[in-house]
Structure formats: structure tokens, C-alpha cells
Enzyme design. Structure first.
Site, PDB file in Angstrom:
ATOM      1  N   GLY A  46      36.596  37.426  42.063  1.00  0.00           N
ATOM      2  CA  GLY A  46      35.654  36.625  41.293  1.00  0.00           C
ATOM      3  C   GLY A  46      34.647  37.522  40.606  1.00  0.00           C
ATOM      4  O   GLY A  46      34.327  38.603  41.096  1.00  0.00           O
ATOM      5  N   GLN A  51      27.038  39.701  36.400  1.00  0.00           N
ATOM      6  CA  GLN A  51      27.446  40.942  37.058  1.00  0.00           C
ATOM      7  C   GLN A  51      27.888  42.011  36.066  1.00  0.00           C
ATOM      8  O   GLN A  51      28.045  43.161  36.434  1.00  0.00           O
ATOM      9  CB  GLN A  51      28.577  40.683  38.061  1.00  0.00           C
ATOM     10  CG  GLN A  51      28.139  39.877  39.261  1.00  0.00           C
ATOM     11  CD  GLN A  51      29.309  39.654  40.183  1.00  0.00           C
ATOM     12  OE1 GLN A  51      30.031  38.668  40.065  1.00  0.00           O
ATOM     13  NE2 GLN A  51      29.518  40.583  41.105  1.00  0.00           N
ATOM     14  N   CYS A  94      31.321  41.775  47.601  1.00  0.00           N
ATOM     15  CA  CYS A  94      30.845  41.541  46.246  1.00  0.00           C
ATOM     16  C   CYS A  94      30.991  42.819  45.429  1.00  0.00           C
ATOM     17  O   CYS A  94      30.642  43.903  45.902  1.00  0.00           O
ATOM     18  CB  CYS A  94      29.380  41.102  46.288  1.00  0.00           C
ATOM     19  SG  CYS A  94      28.689  40.722  44.682  1.00  0.00           S
ATOM     20  N   LEU A  95      31.480  42.676  44.202  1.00  0.00           N
ATOM     21  CA  LEU A  95      31.619  43.843  43.333  1.00  0.00           C
ATOM     22  C   LEU A  95      30.262  44.453  42.990  1.00  0.00           C
ATOM     23  O   LEU A  95      30.193  45.631  42.656  1.00  0.00           O
ATOM     24  CB  LEU A  95      32.375  43.456  42.058  1.00  0.00           C
ATOM     25  CG  LEU A  95      33.809  42.995  42.272  1.00  0.00           C
ATOM     26  CD1 LEU A  95      34.429  42.522  40.970  1.00  0.00           C
ATOM     27  CD2 LEU A  95      34.649  44.096  42.909  1.00  0.00           C
ATOM     28  N   HIS A 136      30.207  31.424  45.884  1.00  0.00           N
ATOM     29  CA  HIS A 136      29.673  32.782  45.780  1.00  0.00           C
ATOM     30  C   HIS A 136      29.329  33.089  44.319  1.00  0.00           C
ATOM     31  O   HIS A 136      28.249  33.589  44.011  1.00  0.00           O
ATOM     32  CB  HIS A 136      30.713  33.766  46.324  1.00  0.00           C
ATOM     33  CG  HIS A 136      30.369  35.204  46.192  1.00  0.00           C
ATOM     34  ND1 HIS A 136      30.103  36.008  47.280  1.00  0.00           N
ATOM     35  CD2 HIS A 136      30.248  36.019  45.104  1.00  0.00           C
ATOM     36  CE1 HIS A 136      29.839  37.241  46.861  1.00  0.00           C
ATOM     37  NE2 HIS A 136      29.932  37.270  45.540  1.00  0.00           N
ATOM     38  N   GLU A 137      30.254  32.800  43.410  1.00  0.00           N
ATOM     39  CA  GLU A 137      30.046  33.120  41.996  1.00  0.00           C
ATOM     40  C   GLU A 137      28.972  32.236  41.365  1.00  0.00           C
ATOM     41  O   GLU A 137      28.180  32.703  40.549  1.00  0.00           O
ATOM     42  CB  GLU A 137      31.361  33.044  41.224  1.00  0.00           C
ATOM     43  CG  GLU A 137      32.430  34.018  41.697  1.00  0.00           C
ATOM     44  CD  GLU A 137      31.979  35.472  41.755  1.00  0.00           C
ATOM     45  OE1 GLU A 137      31.100  35.883  40.956  1.00  0.00           O
ATOM     46  OE2 GLU A 137      32.493  36.216  42.606  1.00  0.00           O
ATOM     47  N   HIS A 140      25.661  33.601  42.040  1.00  0.00           N
ATOM     48  CA  HIS A 140      25.290  34.675  41.107  1.00  0.00           C
ATOM     49  C   HIS A 140      24.598  34.103  39.872  1.00  0.00           C
ATOM     50  O   HIS A 140      23.621  34.671  39.381  1.00  0.00           O
ATOM     51  CB  HIS A 140      26.518  35.463  40.652  1.00  0.00           C
ATOM     52  CG  HIS A 140      26.904  36.579  41.552  1.00  0.00           C
ATOM     53  ND1 HIS A 140      26.076  37.651  41.816  1.00  0.00           N
ATOM     54  CD2 HIS A 140      28.039  36.798  42.251  1.00  0.00           C
ATOM     55  CE1 HIS A 140      26.692  38.480  42.639  1.00  0.00           C
ATOM     56  NE2 HIS A 140      27.883  37.990  42.927  1.00  0.00           N
TER      57      HIS A 140
END
Length: 177
Positions: A46, A51, A94-95, A136-137, A140
Site C-alpha cells: 500500500g 508518502q 510502513c514504507l 493503514h493507508e 496516512h
């Protein structure tokens, strides 16, 4: 398509609340395509536009983990319209917080309304990993990181570690000039 740079903590843009996407145009579609390519390359499941430094309410997701059977999802202006009362605990990463993982409790199932890559209104019911990833996304997009769902002690340790690494990287960059 192009690979985009992924923003990592402690960059303050990750705490910014993203703005709604106004209309689907070629620029937004290119952003979504570039985000998907960046997410696959990272590799991740994701990625939110914030991000990659773009404060728009846009997300790419693919939890298939199968290169031959990819199932990309594009969620533009996503809104969770229903959450189950039943909790689910999943180890998240997480990236934007590379190589750190923690167990997070979220609702097991969600229903999300969004526009797709073509701008068409959609609804999707998700459970398990997909539900976790969607939540999660969307977090963000609201300036929330998964570490905000863990204990303050663990969160503070993670932030200190990444802040120190960012300072050291900046120092080495300055001394190289």
C-alpha cells in the site's frame, strides 16, 4: 511511469492532512500509476500519495503478493463508511518507517467508498489484510502513522531512532560538500 521518492519519518509532511482530489485528470492518473510502480518496486502492499510528498487523498493497494496475478486497487478520496466491532491484530510495517514492524489492532472488516482510477464511484467491503491495509493507508491521508496505534514508549523510541538517522545522514551530506 516513474519511480517516486518515498518520504520517511521524521519528515513533517507525513503529519499533513491530505486534500481531496478534485476531478480525475491525466495528471492524477499518472500520479496513481507512478505510485503503483513505486509501491511494487519498494516492495510494499500500500502507498498513500502523501508518502511520495503529494498531499492528495489517493491510495494504491495490492495485497495479492503475486507478481503474475497482481490485483491493484486505486482509491481516490476514500472514506470508511462502516467498521466491524470485531477486532483484528496484524503486524504492520510502513514504507515511510522502513524495517520497523509492530502489532496493531484495528477493526477486522470495513466498507470503503471511493473513486477508482477512472473516477467512477465504488464501494468495497474488505476483511483481513486488505481491511488492515485500507485503514493503514487512509490513516496516512489523515496525518496518522501506524506507530500512533502502539504504546507511547515504543513510538518515542522509533521516532528517536529515525530522527537520529536523519541527522546523521544530513551531517554526512553536509561534510561531503
Amino acid at each position: 511511469m516513474a519511480l517516486l521518492d518515498i518520504v520517511t519519518i521524521p519528515d513533517p509532511i507525513l503529519r499533513k492532512i491530505s486534500e481531496p482530489v478534485e476531478g480525475m485528470n491525466e495528471e492524477v492518473k499518472k500520479l496513481l500509476d507512478d505510485m503503483l510502480e513505486t509501491m511494487y518496486e519498494a516492495p510494499g502492499i500500500g502507498l498513500a500519495a502523501i508518502q511520495v510528498g503529494v498531499p492528495l487523498r489517493a491510495i494504491t493497494i495490492d495485497v495479492s503478493r503475486d507478481e503474475d496475478g497482481r490485483q491493484p486497487l486505486f482509491l481516490v478520496n476514500p472514506q470508511i463508511v462502516w467498521r466491524s466491532d470485531e477486532p483484528n491484530i496484524h503486524e504492520e510495517g510502513c514504507l515511510s518507517i522502513p524495517e520497523y514492524f509492530a502489532e496493531v489492532e484495528r477493526p477486522k472488516r470495513v466498507k470503503v467508498a471511493f473513486r477508482d482510477h477512472e473516477g467512477k464511484e465504488q464501494e468495497l467491503e474488505a476483511d483481513g489484510l486488505l481491511a488492515t491495509c485500507i485503514q493503514h493507508e487512509i490513516d496516512h491521508l489523515n496525518g496518522v502513522l501506524f506507530i500512533d496505534h502502539i504504546s507511547k514508549l515504543k513510538r518515542d523510541m522509533v521516532i528517536r531512532r529515525f530522527t537520529k538517522a536523519a541527522r546523521e545522514k544530513e551531517r554526512s551530506r553536509s561534510s561531503a560538500l
